[in-house]
Design a protein around this motif. Sequence first.
Motif, PDB file in Angstrom:
ATOM      1  N   TRP A   1       0.835  -1.210   0.000  1.00 14.30           N
ATOM      2  CA  TRP A   1       0.000   0.000   0.000  1.00 14.30           C
ATOM      3  C   TRP A   1       0.859   1.245   0.000  1.00 14.30           C
ATOM      4  CZ3 TRP A   1      -0.812   3.706   4.097  1.00 14.30           C
ATOM      5  CH2 TRP A   1      -1.801   4.652   3.800  1.00 14.30           C
ATOM      6  N   PRO A   2       0.552   2.177  -0.934  1.00 12.39           N
ATOM      7  CA  PRO A   2      -0.336   1.991  -2.079  1.00 12.39           C
ATOM      8  C   PRO A   2       0.275   1.011  -3.084  1.00 12.39           C
ATOM      9  CG  PRO A   2       0.482   4.275  -1.958  1.00 12.39           C
ATOM     10  CD  PRO A   2       1.136   3.532  -0.873  1.00 12.39           C
TER      11      PRO A   2
ATOM     12  N   LEU B   1      -1.554   7.044  -7.413  1.00 14.65           N
ATOM     13  CA  LEU B   1      -2.997   6.839  -7.251  1.00 14.65           C
ATOM     14  C   LEU B   1      -3.620   8.076  -6.607  1.00 14.65           C
ATOM     15  CD1 LEU B   1      -3.115   3.179  -5.873  1.00 14.65           C
ATOM     16  CD2 LEU B   1      -3.542   3.939  -8.228  1.00 14.65           C
ATOM     17  N   SER B   2      -4.879   8.322  -6.897  1.00 17.69           N
ATOM     18  CA  SER B   2      -5.564   9.446  -6.273  1.00 17.69           C
ATOM     19  C   SER B   2      -5.748   9.173  -4.785  1.00 17.69           C
ATOM     20  CB  SER B   2      -6.932   9.661  -6.926  1.00 17.69           C
ATOM     21  OG  SER B   2      -7.809   8.588  -6.589  1.00 17.69           O
TER      22      SER B   2
ATOM     23  N   ASP C   1      -8.488   9.137  -3.144  1.00 16.73           N
ATOM     24  CA  ASP C   1      -9.619   8.214  -2.955  1.00 16.73           C
ATOM     25  C   ASP C   1      -9.210   6.778  -3.271  1.00 16.73           C
ATOM     26  OD1 ASP C   1     -11.315  10.204  -2.113  1.00 16.73           O
ATOM     27  OD2 ASP C   1     -12.277  10.484  -4.073  1.00 16.73           O
ATOM     28  N   GLU C   2      -8.378   6.598  -4.288  1.00 19.15           N
ATOM     29  CA  GLU C   2      -7.922   5.243  -4.618  1.00 19.15           C
ATOM     30  C   GLU C   2      -7.021   4.681  -3.522  1.00 19.15           C
ATOM     31  OE1 GLU C   2      -7.763   5.315  -9.523  1.00 19.15           O
ATOM     32  OE2 GLU C   2      -6.195   6.332  -8.385  1.00 19.15           O
ATOM     33  N   GLN C   3      -6.148   5.525  -2.988  1.00 21.00           N
ATOM     34  CA  GLN C   3      -5.297   5.078  -1.886  1.00 21.00           C
ATOM     35  C   GLN C   3      -6.132   4.726  -0.658  1.00 21.00           C
ATOM     36  OE1 GLN C   3      -1.987   7.661  -1.023  1.00 21.00           O
ATOM     37  NE2 GLN C   3      -1.480   7.950  -3.182  1.00 21.00           N
TER      38      GLN C   3
ATOM     39  N   ALA D   1      -9.250   3.725  -0.604  1.00 16.98           N
ATOM     40  CA  ALA D   1      -9.998   2.489  -0.876  1.00 16.98           C
ATOM     41  C   ALA D   1      -9.096   1.275  -0.712  1.00 16.98           C
ATOM     42  CB  ALA D   1     -10.590   2.530  -2.278  1.00 16.98           C
ATOM     43  N   GLU D   2      -7.850   1.384  -1.164  1.00 19.27           N
ATOM     44  CA  GLU D   2      -6.919   0.268  -0.997  1.00 19.27           C
ATOM     45  C   GLU D   2      -6.658  -0.020   0.474  1.00 19.27           C
ATOM     46  OE1 GLU D   2      -4.181   0.061  -5.040  1.00 19.27           O
ATOM     47  OE2 GLU D   2      -3.265   0.647  -3.128  1.00 19.27           O
TER      48      GLU D   2
END
Length: 518
Positions: A59-60, A65-66, A68-70, A72-73
């Motif tokens: 992670w990430p 990554l945006s 929000d994407e980070q 979510a991960e």
Amino acid sequence: MPSRRTVLKGLALAAAASAVPLPAYADPTTSPTADGAAYVPPLHQMRGMWIASVANINWPSKQGLSADEQKAEFIAWVDLAVQRKLNSVFVQIRPTADAFWPSPFEPWSHWLTGVQGQDPGYDPLGFAVAEAHKRGLAFHAWFNPYRVSMQTDPSKLHPDHPGRKHPEWILPFGGKLYYNPGLPEVRKFCQDAMLDALTRYDIDGLHFDDYFYPTNTTAFDDSAAFAQYGAGFPDLATWRRHNVDLMVSEMQQRVREAKPEVAWGISPSGIWRNKASDPLGSDTSGGQSYDGLHADTRGWVKKGWLDYIAPQLYWYMGQPPADYSKLVPWWSDVANGTNTLLWIGQAAYKAGDPAQAADWQDPAELSDHLTLNRAHPQVSGDIWYNANDVRVDRIGSISTAVNNHYTRPALAPVVPRLAGGEPPRRPVLAYALRRSGGVEVRVVATGRDEPFLFAIFRFSGRPGQGAFDNASNLVAVVPGDRQVRWVDPEGKRGDHYHVVAVDRVNRTSKPSNGFVVI
């Protein structure tokens, strides 16, 4: 005809399981030990998972990554921890002398955005701590103490990076850059940088990995620092060990001064010294942390400088250079009689990997490790490396271990120095009522401090003496609040419920009033 490895593994398991008789307890959800006694699940047991950020291992998953994407991960990782019945995550937030939080000491990590120093648009550490706690998971902040970069060109560091401002602080070796551990100002700076996260965030643990000096040769050219500070030491290696000892002992002091409730520990490589090098060493022939990394891991335990140690025992049972079934007893003996908890680093990444030996193709290998651990009461849990392998579960090795050993929930261990502190206030069980989906339990906190967790116990009758000392009747651990409702899908008429409040360091209250389902 069984292979030599299979025979060795069987002998090791049998010997270890019979070494310490386990108390008898009739619980159909747990398997008996090799000597026939049933296993009593412990109330406190470390069940952790390492989430690595260096090189975007976990992670990430990639740079750029945006926000929000980070986010979510990371949510997916902590949800996985809950699914695997873990209670703690160890998250790497300073992988290469950079930061996963807005640090005044070091730049934003390039593993976030791809550009060192670039703001990712949110506070990853603050977000990660909150999401872990929301699920009742302890958050251990994982730091690499000395690594500066995965490449050797200082000009590629951010212009404001400490290594650019103080080029005398850094040394190249093996394709990487490192802070020089022999400089007192470097040691203090690294401590300050890590303690910034400790003091500003609601973390539960401060965790070092296994990297200290990168080598035991003069190819890591700290000769100038040795000339300046090494007087009185018989050789370079002794002086280097002294420097690492200072980092460890001073971190203990500073953590206790800043936030005494935070657990402090290290996950070193699994071999301190081989018996051929030192009669106190283990019956192994692998790389030695004492010599190779200048890390006196055994000494740290014996001197009481750590709350816990989590040696990375990344070998199968019966492996010739380093046998898991020999190293667990050795580390248990080291920890015995000390106030240092012993957790075992487990190689989830090797299980089912086709490049590994045949023993790692056995879905039961990791489960067998935990079975062997049961014979050694000094072992109070495990940490799995790494998160991706816990998720992928090649050949079912992780689910086998979970199904065999995590049949009951568990609270994380209490570090011995905090065990005598003030326990949380006894909660009130308002009701336990039958609903269409099972039995709904409502718990109300008492006192000023909100519990971190509630541990919910279900009994078929009135609980007896010591009934709350183990997890035999523990059915759920739920995040704390002023009041909590939880539904037990297996609850039924006649069941007795009690609840225990749990604070941030895993101390438990007296059990609540009981409630019988009618």
